[in-house]
Enzyme design. Structure first.
Site, mmCIF file in Angstrom:
data_model
loop_
_atom_site.group_PDB
_atom_site.id
_atom_site.type_symbol
_atom_site.label_atom_id
_atom_site.label_comp_id
_atom_site.label_asym_id
_atom_site.label_seq_id
_atom_site.Cartn_x
_atom_site.Cartn_y
_atom_site.Cartn_z
ATOM 1 C CD GLU A 160 33.793 48.125 46.431
ATOM 2 O OE1 GLU A 160 35.007 47.872 46.393
ATOM 3 O OE2 GLU A 160 33.283 48.843 47.319
ATOM 4 N N GLY A 187 42.590 48.181 47.801
ATOM 5 C CA GLY A 187 43.817 47.652 47.232
ATOM 6 C C GLY A 187 44.555 46.777 48.227
ATOM 7 N N GLY A 215 27.261 38.260 17.533
ATOM 8 C CA GLY A 215 27.005 38.523 18.933
ATOM 9 C C GLY A 215 26.453 39.915 19.153
ATOM 10 C CB VAL A 216 25.100 41.502 22.228
ATOM 11 C CG1 VAL A 216 24.481 42.846 22.603
ATOM 12 C CG2 VAL A 216 24.126 40.373 22.523
ATOM 13 C CG ASP A 217 29.827 42.760 22.828
ATOM 14 O OD1 ASP A 217 28.797 43.037 23.466
ATOM 15 O OD2 ASP A 217 30.739 42.055 23.281
ATOM 16 C CG HIS A 249 35.427 46.404 49.790
ATOM 17 N ND1 HIS A 249 36.191 46.948 48.779
ATOM 18 C CD2 HIS A 249 36.306 45.896 50.696
ATOM 19 C CE1 HIS A 249 37.472 46.775 49.049
ATOM 20 N NE2 HIS A 249 37.576 46.141 50.206
ATOM 21 C CE LYS A 282 28.617 41.035 26.424
ATOM 22 N NZ LYS A 282 28.858 40.735 24.976
ATOM 23 C CB SER A 303 24.743 42.880 16.397
ATOM 24 O OG SER A 303 25.016 41.580 15.945
ATOM 25 C CB CYS A 333 39.034 49.043 51.635
ATOM 26 S SG CYS A 333 39.850 47.663 52.493
ATOM 27 C CE1 TYR A 334 47.249 51.302 50.636
ATOM 28 C CE2 TYR A 334 46.337 52.572 48.815
ATOM 29 C CZ TYR A 334 47.400 52.242 49.627
ATOM 30 O OH TYR A 334 48.625 52.851 49.429
#
Length: 520
Positions: free
Chosen positions: A179, A59, A232-234, A177, A376, A236, A86-87
């Protein structure tokens, strides 16, 4: 809060721009996790959530600020492993009796290298095969004295306590980090952490499918559901999942709002009817949407106007079907993250999503969002699990507001027609060169400007077209696709030759961050 049906890891967000990447790394390891801003993490929340482990994000704050974000002190009494990043490391040290100092020449931003102490740490299994590890730093303050009980397991040039741990309580802190992909072995660190916490990795699409179907049946009962689809994918995947749960109680609705790509309405209706036996209502509402968008140029106002019109259309359809009590949407977890600011105020909100924020009071429907926990790529995995055709699962994302956010400024019918033709040429080029499946998302946008050109010895004053293509895993971060100059030259030539109204073509090299994938 419902009792957990699978192991859960809690990520407490202190405002880092890359907190969502922590969740992505953990999901890759089949670990279910959720991000909550620190304000929401109360003692009661912790008791109800019952996390198996906790991660403190990074952060921008300093632990010495008056309103420095911090978790409740009781978090350290839960007897679960905690990893501070980190923070997150700094606030852990600060609250447990260590000392954090402001930068004073010790700030580190970007690539850095961490050296190992002589003592080994399970969290770092697979690290330090060489003398040092490349990591990604982004800090001004640093820990200058560790809390009682902690030991040092790694140092960098400007962070003498880059890796710390109190093994007896399974508390770990890293100044870098893990990630971020520039920390080369960051995924190994997360893998070690969840192994230490005793996770078995029960987050799979098969398990999610079963859980979601059960939850949909419990929520819907014998009532009926409307599901808006875009092709779209979502949407559907959401539709097929809900249909598997409740069968004929589902009716899908496809709204042509006049902001679709060339030939898309016919393509979507044909694909849906040929592949699934789900009732589909096709609604033509071009005039309604385009008339409402006249004179609007602010992207947030355009998004909200479109979202409001969708609600009106769905309510009108629902009123004509007996027993409809629910509206289903393909809302994803990134939509939630981008639409809700870390601070709870509007300043940090990236953009509004038309399908986030619940339904207005005037609407007599309840909301179903069976994908709101997924990224996604997880939706694509669920689509494969449900047996959707590859043509559905592999489609590039297409936003609900459609071409409205690819046409910055005021929208006109003429500009939309120009944009449709340019986009069709661009996607045709990508398919012709065999690149479609290598790209996460590609589209053309029409810039709100005209430029002088020359065609056939005559002066033109036409629009500039911007091409965008990105690679990504989950849509939360993205980088531009490195087309060859030959491809870009060929595509620009086709667009300026074949699309009346465009005399200039540009290619967008912006990554996300600092940009977003869509223009608005």
């Amino acid at each position: 809060m419902n009792a957990p049906t699978h192991e859960r890891l809690l990520i407490i967000d202190f405002g880092s721009q890359v907190t969502q990447l922590i969740a992505r790394r953990l999901r890759e390891l089949n670990i279910y996790c959720e991000i909550f801003p620190f304000q929401k993490v109360t003692v009661t929340f912790l008791q109800e959530y019952r996390p198996k482990a906790i991660i403190f994000s990074g952060g921008p704050a300093s632990v010495y600020e008056d309103d420095a974000p911090k978790p409740p002190p009781e978090v350290f009494d839960l007897k679960v492993p905690i990893l501070g990043i980190c923070y997150g490391q700094q606030i852990m040290m600060h609250m447990l009796g260590g000392i954090v100092e402001r930068g004073r020449g010790t700030a580190e931003f970007g690539r850095a290298y961490v050296k190992s102490s002589e003592e080994r740490l399970t969290l770092l299994d697979g690290w330090f095969d060489e003398t040092r590890e490349q990591v990604w730093m982004s800090h001004g303050d640093h820990v200058s004295a560790i809390a009682p009980g902690f030991r040092v397991y790694g140092t960098s040039e400007h962070a003498p306590f880059a890796i710390t741990a109190e093994i007896s309580r399974q508390f770990y802190g890293v100044q870098f980090h893990p990630e971020v992909h520039h920390t080369r072995n960051g995924l190994k660190l997360f893998k070690n952490f969840v192994r230490i916490a005793g996770f078995c990795g029960d987050w799979t699409m098969r398990a999610y499918r079963q859980k979601a179907i059960s939850a949909i049946r419990d929520q819907v009962g014998n009532k009926k559901v409307l599901c808006g689809i875009s092709g779209g994918v979502d949407s559907s995947v959401a539709a097929v999942l809900i249909h598997e749960a409740i069968g004929e109680q589902l009716t899908c609705v496809f709204v042509d709002h006049g902001l679709l790509r060339k030939g898309e309405a016919d393509e979507v209706v044909a694909m849906f009817k040929e592949n699934y036996k789900i009732p589909l209502i096709y609604v033509q509402e071009k005039e309604l949407f385009l008339n409402a968008l006249k004179g609007l140029s602010d992207p947030e106002i355009k998004r909200k106007a479109i979202g409001g019109l969708f609600i009106d259309v769905f309510q009108k359809i629902a009123d004509g079907i007996d027993g409809v009590e629910f509206l289903a949407q393909g809302t994803l977890y990134p939509d939630i993250i981008e639409s809700v600011s870390f601070s709870g105020g509007p300043s940090a909100t990236i953009k509004s999503h038309h399908n986030v924020g619940g339904l207005p009071e005037k609407m007599n429907l309840k909301l179903i969002e069976p994908l709101r926990e997924l990224f996604k790529d997880e939706v694509r995995a669920l689509g494969n699990e449900l047996g959707l055709p590859k043509s559905f699962v592999g489609r590039h994302p297409f936003p609900g507001p459609g071409l409205a956010i690819r046409c910055p400024g005021e929208i006109t019918r003429k500009k939309l027609e120009i944009l449709r033709e340019a986009d069709a040429v661009y996607i045709d080029q990508i398919r012709k060169h065999g690149l479609y499946d290598k790209i996460w998302q590609a589209f053309a946008a029409l810039l709100p400007m005209k430029t002088v050109g020359v065609m056939g010895d005559g002066r033109t004053y036409d629009y500039a077209c911007l091409l965008r293509a990105v690679t990504s895993v989950d849509g939360m971060t993205a980088d531009y696709y490195p087309f060859s100059h030959e491809f870009l030259s060929e595509t620009a030539t086709r667009i300026t030759n074949e699309v009346k109204g465009i005399n200039r073509v540009t290619y967008d090299l912006t990554s996300k961050p600092p940009g977003t994938i869509e223009l608005e």
